[in-house]
Design an enzyme around this catalytic site. Structure first.
Site, PDB file in Angstrom:
ATOM      1  N   TYR A 110      38.730  53.848  41.282  1.00 14.48           N
ATOM      2  CA  TYR A 110      37.356  54.331  41.219  1.00 14.48           C
ATOM      3  C   TYR A 110      36.546  53.612  40.141  1.00 14.48           C
ATOM      4  CZ  TYR A 110      38.792  57.094  37.151  1.00 14.48           C
ATOM      5  OH  TYR A 110      39.262  57.490  35.911  1.00 14.48           O
TER       6      TYR A 110
ATOM      7  N   TYR B 210      24.412  47.686  39.417  1.00 13.61           N
ATOM      8  CA  TYR B 210      25.026  48.804  40.129  1.00 13.61           C
ATOM      9  C   TYR B 210      24.838  48.621  41.630  1.00 13.61           C
ATOM     10  CZ  TYR B 210      26.753  53.614  40.465  1.00 13.61           C
ATOM     11  OH  TYR B 210      27.507  54.734  40.723  1.00 13.61           O
TER      12      TYR B 210
ATOM     13  N   GLY C 102      36.609  49.716  37.358  1.00 12.32           N
ATOM     14  CA  GLY C 102      37.251  48.451  37.005  1.00 12.32           C
ATOM     15  C   GLY C 102      36.862  48.004  35.613  1.00 12.32           C
TER      16      GLY C 102
END
EC number: 1.3.1.104
Length: 350
Positions: free
Chosen positions: A259, A68, A261
């Site tokens: 926003y 992340y 993928g």
């Protein structure tokens, strides 16, 4: 930053809690452990919170995996979202008191725990008369949907939007918020065995049109626009071919916001869309939006949460179907949260 993690020593003034802790990045089932942790009494501007419930989101998994964009310092407690009740406040805390329900607005705080200590400015109060599942899942996906519909195009009743990943948490929130605003939604989903039941579920939420990725590519799409205007806004959470196909149907001067993928494929934009249709391409990450507003206009965050909770209270925004499991059953919840086509949100009950 999660302020309560104390793994190895328990000072006299500390309090016992339990949390899902990871000391290194990796697959959640391999690195997460349910451990006793120690939290301190809150300092002047801190709040001690007894967590009630916390969902498992894809971003939570990515954070544990180390992939992340924002990663807490290790060791860390997992979880970015949830709802808890205030049990103790520092002497300078003024915006909440014991008994209030609160949700985190910062990422990486660590919500998969029974209790934690947070800074006052990392929390927002929510009403206690809404369902726990609604409060626990309000601060990520619904906030993303709210901003996508508010910040990129001036949408009015009768306007149209198109989105892919429509059965995702964000997608379902987009449908419901758009419906409350009188905005028509075209919702793209992947084909699957239970397609008819999925279509019905999205229509029950207020979806006007539900189509598959294959139907999106067919010439018959032009017939759909005999009954509604072309979309001013396209919301992309997939990438790849799905993005290119949505762009074909976007109105002149419209905007596509990416926003997510999910396909792990790049966003491919035909030159003709930029030159002849003057489309605009934007990206959005709600974590960054909250971080910026926390420094410049925190009241906008509070208003957004308040608006969403009002929709929940009025039955116009329902949380996604969920399976609620005790914290001790976290392994099963983690496994189910990563099962393809299993659309039930996993919520840990503390």
């Amino acid at each position: 930053m999660w302020l309560g993690l104390r793994l190895f020593h328990r000072p006299f003034s500390s309090l016992a809690a339990r949390g899902l802790v990871y000391e290194k990045h990796g697959e959640p089932l391999q690195v997460l452990r349910l451990k006793n942790v120690n939290i301190t009494h809150p300092a002047d501007n801190e709040v001690r919170v007894k967590m009630l419930a916390a969902p498992i989101n894809p971003s939570d998994i990515n954070m544990v995996q180390g992939t992340y964009a924002l990663l807490p310092q290790l060791p860390a407690v997992g979880g970015n979202e949830g709802v808890g009740v205030v049990v103790e406040i520092g002497r300078h805390v003024s915006s909440m008191r014991p008994g209030d329900w609160v949700v985190p607005v910062d990422a990486g705080l660590g919500t998969w725990c029974t209790e934690a200590v947070f800074s006052e400015d990392s929390l927002v109060r929510v009403p206690s008369d809404i369902p726990v599942a609604g409060a626990a899942t309000v601060s990520v996906n619904p906030c993303t949907a709210y901003r996508l519909l508010s910040d990129f195009e001036t949408l009015r009743p009768g306007d149209t939007i198109i989105q892919n990943a429509s059965n995702s948490g964000v997608g379902q929130a987009v449908i419901q918020i758009a419906t409350s605003l009188g905005i028509t939604t075209i919702n793209v989903v992947r084909d699957r065995e239970d397609l008819s039941s999925l279509i019905q579920r999205l229509r029950d939420l207020g979806a006007d049109h539900v189509i598959t990725e294959e139907q999106l590519r067919k010439p018959e799409m032009k017939d759909l626009f005999k009954n509604c205007p072309r979309p001013r806004l396209a919301l992309n959470c997939v990438g790849g071919k799905s993005t290119t196909e949505m762009l074909r149907h976007l109105d002149y001067g419209g905007t596509m916001v990416t926003y997510g993928g999910m396909s792990k494929q790049p966003v491919t934009v035909p030159v003709s869309a930029l030159i002849f249709k003057n489309v605009k391409l934007c990206g959005f990450w709600v974590t960054q939006w909250k971080k910026e507003r926390a420094q410049t206009d925190r009241e906008e965050i509070v208003k957004m949460i308040r608006d969403l909770c009002d929709l929940i209270r009025r039955g116009k925004l329902v949380p996604p179907p969920s399976t609620q499991r005790p914290l001790e059953d976290f392994s099963r919840a983690l496994q189910d949260s990563q099962t393809p086509f299993l659309s039930r949100k996993q919520i840990l009950i503390m």
